[in-house]
Design a protein around this motif. Structure first.
Motif, PDB file in Angstrom:
ATOM      1  N   PRO A 185       0.809  -1.418   0.142  1.00  0.00           N
ATOM      2  CA  PRO A 185      -0.074   0.092   0.021  1.00  0.00           C
ATOM      3  C   PRO A 185       0.954   1.230   0.235  1.00  0.00           C
ATOM      4  O   PRO A 185       0.529   2.272  -0.604  1.00  0.00           O
ATOM      5  N   PHE A 186       2.049   1.392   0.880  1.00  0.00           N
ATOM      6  CA  PHE A 186       2.806   2.543   0.743  1.00  0.00           C
ATOM      7  C   PHE A 186       3.671   2.582  -0.606  1.00  0.00           C
ATOM      8  O   PHE A 186       3.431   3.712  -1.178  1.00  0.00           O
ATOM      9  N   PHE A 187       3.860   1.586  -1.439  1.00  0.00           N
ATOM     10  CA  PHE A 187       4.507   1.695  -2.524  1.00  0.00           C
ATOM     11  C   PHE A 187       3.305   2.251  -3.569  1.00  0.00           C
ATOM     12  O   PHE A 187       4.046   2.907  -4.290  1.00  0.00           O
ATOM     13  N   TYR A 188       2.299   1.589  -3.532  1.00  0.00           N
ATOM     14  CA  TYR A 188       1.392   2.201  -4.249  1.00  0.00           C
ATOM     15  C   TYR A 188       0.936   3.654  -4.117  1.00  0.00           C
ATOM     16  O   TYR A 188       0.832   4.275  -5.047  1.00  0.00           O
ATOM     17  N   ASN A 189       0.627   4.141  -2.925  1.00  0.00           N
ATOM     18  CA  ASN A 189       0.387   5.388  -2.484  1.00  0.00           C
ATOM     19  C   ASN A 189       1.189   6.343  -2.841  1.00  0.00           C
ATOM     20  O   ASN A 189       1.095   7.559  -3.156  1.00  0.00           O
ATOM     21  N   GLU A 190       2.566   6.249  -2.509  1.00  0.00           N
ATOM     22  CA  GLU A 190       3.564   7.068  -2.485  1.00  0.00           C
ATOM     23  C   GLU A 190       4.345   6.921  -3.683  1.00  0.00           C
ATOM     24  O   GLU A 190       5.106   8.250  -3.919  1.00  0.00           O
ATOM     25  N   CYS A 191       4.432   5.822  -4.421  1.00  0.00           N
ATOM     26  CA  CYS A 191       5.307   5.890  -5.560  1.00  0.00           C
ATOM     27  C   CYS A 191       4.718   5.802  -6.944  1.00  0.00           C
ATOM     28  O   CYS A 191       4.758   6.436  -7.751  1.00  0.00           O
ATOM     29  N   MET A 192       3.879   4.798  -6.933  1.00  0.00           N
ATOM     30  CA  MET A 192       3.094   4.637  -8.160  1.00  0.00           C
ATOM     31  C   MET A 192       1.909   5.896  -8.319  1.00  0.00           C
ATOM     32  O   MET A 192       2.070   6.195  -9.493  1.00  0.00           O
ATOM     33  N   GLN A 193       0.965   5.795  -7.713  1.00  0.00           N
ATOM     34  CA  GLN A 193       0.110   6.993  -7.675  1.00  0.00           C
ATOM     35  C   GLN A 193       0.534   8.538  -8.265  1.00  0.00           C
ATOM     36  O   GLN A 193       0.286   8.805  -9.083  1.00  0.00           O
ATOM     37  N   PRO A 194       1.531   8.896  -7.456  1.00  0.00           N
ATOM     38  CA  PRO A 194       1.967  10.176  -7.876  1.00  0.00           C
ATOM     39  C   PRO A 194       3.323  10.075  -8.970  1.00  0.00           C
ATOM     40  O   PRO A 194       3.760  10.948  -9.427  1.00  0.00           O
ATOM     41  N   SER A 195       3.554   8.817  -9.560  1.00  0.00           N
ATOM     42  CA  SER A 195       4.512   8.775 -10.550  1.00  0.00           C
ATOM     43  C   SER A 195       6.046   8.958  -9.869  1.00  0.00           C
ATOM     44  O   SER A 195       6.725   9.796 -10.715  1.00  0.00           O
ATOM     45  N   GLN A 196       6.299   8.726  -8.712  1.00  0.00           N
ATOM     46  CA  GLN A 196       7.673   9.096  -8.071  1.00  0.00           C
ATOM     47  C   GLN A 196       8.519   7.678  -8.203  1.00  0.00           C
ATOM     48  O   GLN A 196       8.227   6.553  -7.666  1.00  0.00           O
ATOM     49  N   PRO A 197       9.680   7.994  -8.591  1.00  0.00           N
ATOM     50  CA  PRO A 197      10.647   6.896  -8.736  1.00  0.00           C
ATOM     51  C   PRO A 197      11.220   6.633  -7.281  1.00  0.00           C
ATOM     52  O   PRO A 197      10.916   7.243  -6.465  1.00  0.00           O
ATOM     53  N   ALA A 198      11.676   5.421  -7.202  1.00  0.00           N
ATOM     54  CA  ALA A 198      12.137   4.845  -5.864  1.00  0.00           C
ATOM     55  C   ALA A 198      13.021   3.888  -6.170  1.00  0.00           C
ATOM     56  O   ALA A 198      12.995   3.168  -7.074  1.00  0.00           O
ATOM     57  N   VAL A 199      14.288   3.789  -5.244  1.00  0.00           N
ATOM     58  CA  VAL A 199      15.129   2.586  -5.379  1.00  0.00           C
ATOM     59  C   VAL A 199      14.697   1.620  -4.150  1.00  0.00           C
ATOM     60  O   VAL A 199      14.611   2.115  -2.943  1.00  0.00           O
ATOM     61  N   LEU A 200      14.243   0.389  -4.666  1.00  0.00           N
ATOM     62  CA  LEU A 200      13.851  -0.256  -3.580  1.00  0.00           C
ATOM     63  C   LEU A 200      14.804  -1.350  -3.221  1.00  0.00           C
ATOM     64  O   LEU A 200      15.670  -2.263  -4.000  1.00  0.00           O
ATOM     65  N   LEU A 201      15.243  -1.383  -1.888  1.00  0.00           N
ATOM     66  CA  LEU A 201      16.133  -2.197  -1.319  1.00  0.00           C
ATOM     67  C   LEU A 201      15.531  -3.369  -0.761  1.00  0.00           C
ATOM     68  O   LEU A 201      14.571  -3.500  -0.030  1.00  0.00           O
ATOM     69  N   GLY A 202      16.422  -4.523  -0.684  1.00  0.00           N
ATOM     70  CA  GLY A 202      16.118  -5.688   0.030  1.00  0.00           C
ATOM     71  C   GLY A 202      15.267  -6.841  -0.805  1.00  0.00           C
ATOM     72  O   GLY A 202      14.856  -7.765  -0.116  1.00  0.00           O
TER      73      GLY A 202
END
Length: 137
Positions: free
Chosen positions: A29-46
């Motif tokens: 849910p965090f990834f969806y709301n904070e990255c996908m919805q606003p089209s914000q890139p992120a580096v996913l670790l682990g």
């Protein structure tokens, strides 16, 4: 050479914008709301730490699992280069010639344009597609 000029120009360009945040195993849910919805890139670790490939994959593992398999190998700077060549060899020969015994200055060899996981499903079994990849807007 046009290709080399374009590659050189691209490598000298500086990136603009800010560095994307690094997130360690964010919830879906965090990834969806904070990255996908606003089209914000992120580096996913682990997210690949538990893959069997992380502990299994080595040159000796590839030799034992796939060493006998024949694959296409490309050599040369790029496919438009005069020195470009494509040949068939076993994975074991590729590892020996292009990785273990590659002479300094010799052209690199690449396993390119080949569906290795189709040929060697046991390698595909060593990785899992993260759940983040199955999400859509």
């Amino acid at each position: 050479d046009v290709v080399q000029s374009a590659a050189h120009a691209a490598s000298n360009r500086s990136l603009t914008g800010s560095k994307p945040p690094s997130l360690r195993l964010p919830s879906l849910p965090f990834f969806y709301n904070e990255c996908m919805q606003p089209s914000q890139p992120a580096v996913l670790l682990g997210i690949v730490d538990d893959w069997p490939a992380m502990t299994r994959w080595s040159l000796s593992y590839f030799k034992s699992v796939a060493g006998h398999r024949t694959v296409p190998v490309e050599r040369g700077e790029h496919y438009l280069s005069d020195s470009f060549d494509e040949t068939l060899m076993t994975v074991g020969e590729f590892i020996q010639e292009c990785i273990e015994q590659r002479a300094t200055g010799s052209s690199a060899g690449y396993l390119a344009q080949h569906q290795l996981f189709d040929q060697l499903p046991q390698l595909r079994a060593d990785i899992q597609v993260p759940d983040y990849c199955f999400m859509s807007l």
